[in-house]
Design a protein around this motif. Structure first.
Motif, short mmCIF file in Angstrom:
data_model
loop_
_atom_site.label_atom_id
_atom_site.label_comp_id
_atom_site.label_asym_id
_atom_site.label_seq_id
_atom_site.Cartn_x
_atom_site.Cartn_y
_atom_site.Cartn_z
N GLN A 1 -11.84 2.53 1.74
CA GLN A 1 -11.50 1.30 2.46
C GLN A 1 -10.02 1.26 2.80
O GLN A 1 -9.62 0.80 3.88
CB GLN A 1 -11.89 0.08 1.62
N GLU A 2 -9.20 1.76 1.88
CA GLU A 2 -7.76 1.84 2.17
C GLU A 2 -7.50 2.77 3.35
O GLU A 2 -6.65 2.48 4.21
CB GLU A 2 -7.01 2.33 0.92
N ASN A 3 -8.22 3.89 3.39
CA ASN A 3 -8.05 4.81 4.51
C ASN A 3 -8.46 4.16 5.83
O ASN A 3 -7.79 4.31 6.85
CB ASN A 3 -8.87 6.08 4.27
N LEU A 4 -9.59 3.43 5.78
CA LEU A 4 -10.04 2.76 6.99
C LEU A 4 -9.05 1.69 7.42
O LEU A 4 -8.74 1.55 8.63
CB LEU A 4 -11.43 2.15 6.76
N ASP A 5 -8.52 0.93 6.47
CA ASP A 5 -7.53 -0.10 6.80
C ASP A 5 -6.28 0.54 7.41
O ASP A 5 -5.69 0.00 8.36
CB ASP A 5 -7.15 -0.90 5.55
N ALA A 6 -5.87 1.68 6.86
CA ALA A 6 -4.71 2.37 7.41
C ALA A 6 -4.98 2.84 8.84
O ALA A 6 -4.10 2.75 9.72
CB ALA A 6 -4.33 3.56 6.52
#
Length: 604
Positions: A188-193
């Protein structure tokens, strides 16, 4: 005796003279005989030489005739060979085009059948409560809260992402759950980034849109295309929709048109709907048929291109060694992306229409000052023509400035020339409709001086078209054929001497009889006082209109503006150049992020 002696001497003298004369005559006769013989011999030789000369001339004429015939035969044979070579080349090209078209149609048909089947099945499984609202939100797949969906689109039972560690044997259920939560959080952090990055203007790398490239490479790396359920596509679509919502800035719209069209192109070349393998297998067996062997024989070299993936890069044409079998969310994402490409294109086109619409009215009708100046004598008009020229510049040049500004913006954002040509073609068609309909509805516009005014403005517009080049304008100038021919009729001299055939075939071939009748009956000359077409031509027009009165198509003399989307996904795919994504430099926001190591350019 003396007398006889003198007589004898006289006789002797006479004999001498006669003898001498006889000798001279004999010598002359001998000479004449010799000369005659020489002449006869010479004449015989001359006659013989002349006969030989005539024979040689006849032989020469025969040889020249044979040479000319041989040359004609050679030229005819050469032309026939050239024609056969040309026809053979055209046949080879047609066979290749037919083969490629057949392959494209088979691929498209198989993909459409598979997509429709998947969509139908998914539609049956979705309850009405998860229904559709809005043009673009209607395609968003709703999620059930009880289904564990990871941010990169993976669910229980779906192959996990390469970056997700598999649960090891011996791990407790709590440890596995904790590991999955950590993986979900990290993804999810990767997607948010990624979303934070693409909502910014990350620009272009060697004329390639960076946002589209990193989205595609990320989805490919996360294997989101193969996921049965995912919200990755929904969030990307929402980010794009937020960026272009109520947007009147053509710079931002052009940026997103380049990114969405490139991303759609990459998806079109990569995704393969489930169930398409059977038809692809049947297509591959075509080469074993007579037609397949014939088409392969015509090809002098193997087809260049083919998709090849290098760190998420795509190079080449249609035959992809690695295509992803897309699931329902990926197919839905492609449909949503197609809708956004069409929407952004329409927004850019409509923004330009809104910008130039207030300027069209003053451009179709000359100002009163200009008409008064045009109606004066030539000597005075030389000094009084600056005012109408300034008015011409202020209106027509404002339109040209708007066209040039949009062209510069789209080129600065590396919008495909395919879209630029489509925009200007539709804009010029809109200008043609507005000008032509105004001319037919307002009698004050159908004057000689007004025709000169509009003709001068069209000349300025034509100059801009020439400077913009055919690459970006294409055939947009042809869209103005109605107003150009109508203006040509207004300014032509000696209208009463023109026949109906000259008007309909030479001067105004694109205008209908109703339109010609309308213009010719409304025409008035405020400059020279000349008349319109002759009464006989007008009467012939009435007869033709009466004969066509039963034709509903020909009853309307006004033009309609076409605001449809003038392209398809296949046309976009064919218009886009081949692209290599292996050397795309990621933006600074993702460059140092360990979750996006796959975006780093690979050393060649």
């Amino acid at each position: 005796m003396q007398a006889q002696l003198e007589a004898a001497n006289s006789a002797m003298e006479k004999e001498k003279v006669l003898s001498k004369q006889a000798v001279d005559d004999v010598a002359t006769a001998i000479k004449e005989t010799e000369v005659t013989k020489v002449i006869e011999v010479s004449n015989a030789k001359m006659e013989k030489l002349e006969a030989e000369n005539e024979s040689l001339k006849e032989i020469m004429r025969s040889l020249e005739k044979q040479a000319a015939e041989a040359e004609e035969k050679f030229l005819a044979a050469k032309n026939e060979i050239d024609e056969k070579i040309k026809r053979t080349t055209e046949l080879e090209s047609r066979v290749e085009q037919l083969q490629e078209a057949m392959q494209r149609m088979e691929d498209k048909l198989s993909n459409l059948e598979s997509e429709n089947q998947v969509l139908r099945q998914q539609a049956l499984s979705i309850s009405p409560a998860k229904g559709l609202s809005g043009r673009f939100k209607s395609t968003v797949l709703q999620r059930s809260p009880e289904i564990p969906v990871l941010s990169n689109g993976e669910v229980k039972g779906v192959p996990e992402s390469p970056i997700s560690p598999s649960p090891e044997k011996g791990q407790s259920e709590a440890e596995q759950r904790r590991q999955k939560l950590l993986t979900a959080d990290r993804q999810q952090e990767n997607l948010d980034a990624l979303l934070k990055c693409i909502t910014q203007d990350v620009g272009f790398s060697k004329e390639r849109p960076v946002a589209a490239c990193i989205i595609y490479k990320s989805l490919l790396q996360w294997r989101s295309f193969e996921a049965e359920r995912t919200n990755v596509f929904d969030q990307i679509i929402q980010a794009i929709g937020t960026a272009i919502e109520n947007q009147e800035n053509n710079d931002i719209l052009s940026y997103w048109l380049t990114n969405t069209s490139m991303l759609l192109f990459l998806l079109q070349r990569t995704l393969k709907a489930s169930g398409a393998s059977g038809l692809s297998q049947r297509r591959r067996t075509t080469s074993n048929t007579l037609f397949g062997r014939m088409t392969q024989g015509f090809r002098s070299s193997p087809a260049t291109g083919g998709l090849s993936f290098s760190n998420g890069g795509v190079i080449g044409g249609l035959d992809a060694p690695r295509q992803v079998e897309a699931k329902y969310p990926a197919l839905l994402f492609k449909q949503q992306l197609t809708a956004y490409v069409e929407k952004i294109y329409g927004m850019i086109r409509d923004n330009l229409k809104k910008e130039i619409q207030p300027l069209l009215g003053p451009c179709i009708q000359a100002p009163r000052m200009a008409r008064a100046t045009l109606g004066k004598s030539a000597s005075r008009s030389v000094h009084a023509s600056n005012a109408p020229q300034q008015m011409l510049s202020s209106h027509w040049h404002s339109i040209i400035k708007s066209l040039g500004t949009l062209l510069s913006i789209m080129r600065a954002n590396y919008v495909s020339a395919f879209f630029i040509r489509k925009v200007f073609t539709q804009i010029f068609s809109y200008i043609n409709v507005q000008f032509f309909n105004s001319l037919l509805l307002r009698r004050e516009c159908c004057s000689f001086s007004n025709g000169e005014y509009v003709k001068s403005g069209l000349a300025e517009l034509e100059r801009w078209v020439y400077e913009a080049t055919e690459e970006y304008v294409g055939s947009a100038w042809d869209e103005l054929k109605h107003i150009r021919q109508a203006v040509g009729f207004l300014v032509i001299h000696q209208k009463p001497k023109k026949s109906l055939d000259e008007i309909t075939h030479d001067l105004c071939p694109v205008l209908s009889i109703q339109q010609l009748y309308r213009i010719s009956t409304m025409y008035w000359d405020d400059k020279y006082g000349t008349h319109s077409l002759s009464s006989e031509v007008i009467a012939n027009m009435r007869v033709l209109m009466t004969e066509d009165s039963n034709n509903p198509v020909g009853n309307s003399f006004l033009l309609d503006d076409d605001s449809s989307i003038p392209f398809s996904v296949d046309e976009i795919s064919k218009s886009m150049p081949d692209i290599d994504l292996s050397d795309i430099d990621p933006p600074p926001l993702l460059r140092e992020n360990p979750g996006f190591f796959f975006l780093q350019p690979q050393a060649s």
